[in-house]
Design a protein around this motif. Sequence first.
Motif, short mmCIF file in Angstrom:
data_model
loop_
_atom_site.label_atom_id
_atom_site.label_comp_id
_atom_site.label_asym_id
_atom_site.label_seq_id
_atom_site.Cartn_x
_atom_site.Cartn_y
_atom_site.Cartn_z
N GLU A 105 6.12 -6.21 17.27
CA GLU A 105 6.96 -7.41 17.21
C GLU A 105 6.16 -8.52 16.54
OE1 GLU A 105 10.14 -7.73 18.26
OE2 GLU A 105 10.15 -5.59 18.77
N SER A 106 6.74 -9.17 15.53
CA SER A 106 6.00 -10.19 14.78
C SER A 106 5.66 -11.42 15.63
CB SER A 106 6.81 -10.62 13.55
OG SER A 106 8.06 -11.16 13.95
N SER A 107 6.39 -11.68 16.71
CA SER A 107 6.11 -12.85 17.54
C SER A 107 5.14 -12.56 18.67
CB SER A 107 7.43 -13.37 18.13
OG SER A 107 8.02 -12.36 18.94
N GLN A 108 4.63 -11.34 18.76
CA GLN A 108 3.77 -10.92 19.87
C GLN A 108 2.30 -10.92 19.45
OE1 GLN A 108 4.85 -9.93 23.13
NE2 GLN A 108 2.66 -10.14 23.42
N VAL A 109 1.41 -11.21 20.39
CA VAL A 109 -0.04 -11.10 20.18
C VAL A 109 -0.49 -9.75 20.71
CG1 VAL A 109 -2.31 -12.05 20.79
CG2 VAL A 109 -0.37 -13.59 20.37
N TYR A 110 -1.32 -9.04 19.91
CA TYR A 110 -1.76 -7.71 20.30
C TYR A 110 -3.27 -7.65 20.40
CZ TYR A 110 2.95 -6.10 19.36
OH TYR A 110 4.30 -5.92 19.41
N VAL A 111 -3.74 -6.77 21.28
CA VAL A 111 -5.17 -6.49 21.44
C VAL A 111 -5.34 -5.00 21.13
CG1 VAL A 111 -7.09 -6.43 23.06
CG2 VAL A 111 -5.36 -8.23 23.24
N ALA A 112 -6.36 -4.67 20.33
CA ALA A 112 -6.59 -3.27 19.96
C ALA A 112 -8.03 -2.89 20.24
CB ALA A 112 -6.26 -3.06 18.48
N TRP A 113 -8.24 -1.64 20.62
CA TRP A 113 -9.58 -1.11 20.81
C TRP A 113 -9.55 0.39 20.55
CZ3 TRP A 113 -6.50 -2.74 24.80
CH2 TRP A 113 -6.20 -1.82 25.80
N VAL A 114 -10.72 0.93 20.29
CA VAL A 114 -10.85 2.37 20.06
C VAL A 114 -11.92 2.93 20.99
CG1 VAL A 114 -12.50 2.10 18.16
CG2 VAL A 114 -11.15 4.17 18.29
N ARG A 115 -11.65 4.13 21.49
CA ARG A 115 -12.61 4.86 22.33
C ARG A 115 -12.89 6.20 21.69
NH1 ARG A 115 -10.98 4.50 28.59
NH2 ARG A 115 -12.02 6.48 28.43
N VAL A 116 -14.12 6.67 21.82
CA VAL A 116 -14.50 8.01 21.36
C VAL A 116 -14.96 8.82 22.56
CG1 VAL A 116 -15.01 7.43 18.96
CG2 VAL A 116 -16.79 7.16 20.68
N PHE A 117 -14.75 10.12 22.50
CA PHE A 117 -15.05 11.00 23.62
C PHE A 117 -15.86 12.20 23.15
CE2 PHE A 117 -11.00 8.95 24.33
CZ PHE A 117 -11.10 8.46 25.62
N CYS A 118 -16.79 12.62 23.99
CA CYS A 118 -17.57 13.85 23.77
C CYS A 118 -17.90 14.41 25.14
CB CYS A 118 -18.84 13.55 22.98
SG CYS A 118 -19.80 15.02 22.60
N ASP A 119 -17.41 15.60 25.41
CA ASP A 119 -17.56 16.22 26.73
C ASP A 119 -17.04 15.26 27.79
OD1 ASP A 119 -18.62 18.55 25.62
OD2 ASP A 119 -20.65 17.72 25.65
N SER A 120 -17.87 14.84 28.72
CA SER A 120 -17.43 13.93 29.77
C SER A 120 -17.84 12.50 29.50
CB SER A 120 -18.00 14.38 31.12
OG SER A 120 -19.41 14.33 31.07
N GLN A 121 -18.36 12.21 28.31
CA GLN A 121 -18.79 10.86 27.96
C GLN A 121 -17.73 10.15 27.14
OE1 GLN A 121 -22.34 11.38 25.72
NE2 GLN A 121 -23.58 12.01 27.45
N ALA A 122 -17.71 8.80 27.24
CA ALA A 122 -16.81 7.97 26.42
C ALA A 122 -17.53 6.70 26.03
CB ALA A 122 -15.55 7.65 27.21
N MET A 123 -17.16 6.16 24.87
CA MET A 123 -17.73 4.90 24.39
C MET A 123 -16.57 4.10 23.79
SD MET A 123 -20.66 3.17 23.95
CE MET A 123 -21.97 4.35 23.94
N GLU A 124 -16.55 2.79 24.06
CA GLU A 124 -15.43 1.93 23.67
C GLU A 124 -15.91 0.81 22.76
OE1 GLU A 124 -12.81 -0.96 26.35
OE2 GLU A 124 -12.50 1.15 26.80
N SER A 125 -15.04 0.41 21.81
CA SER A 125 -15.38 -0.68 20.91
C SER A 125 -15.29 -2.02 21.64
CB SER A 125 -14.44 -0.71 19.72
OG SER A 125 -13.11 -0.94 20.13
#
Length: 125
Positions: A105-125
């Motif tokens: 929606e053009s009137s909405q503010v959005y937040v974005a992030w990316v996560r990566v996974f390897c086995d049972s580990q995760a890392m987030e931007s």
Amino acid sequence: APLSASAGAPVPPEPPSCATFVGVVKMDTSEVLAKTAQVLKEPELDVVEVLDNAVVVRMSALTGERFELTVYASGAIEQLGAAATLVQHGPVRSSETMHRVGQLESSQVYVAWVRVFCDSQAMES
């Protein structure tokens, strides 16, 4: 410390690799056992282009087996429900990729992030 050929100054050490290799060789047989382990790095997310109802993002420094890109409508009203959160995921095929996220929606503010996974580990931007 190693010296450079031109100035005689110390050469900085190489940055650590994102993969570790361990090998075991038994001399009495032809068996070779190798094990690799991947170390996750913090992924990066940049907005490349903003359109009326979509955004193009670049994800870089991707490591691991798979990624998850989440776009969340900040302060979204309850009526939007699941449409307030958009998730794209898939395998990590290269360290950099671009994605177009639509249905915004053009009137909405959005937040974005990316996560990566390897086995049972995760890392987030």
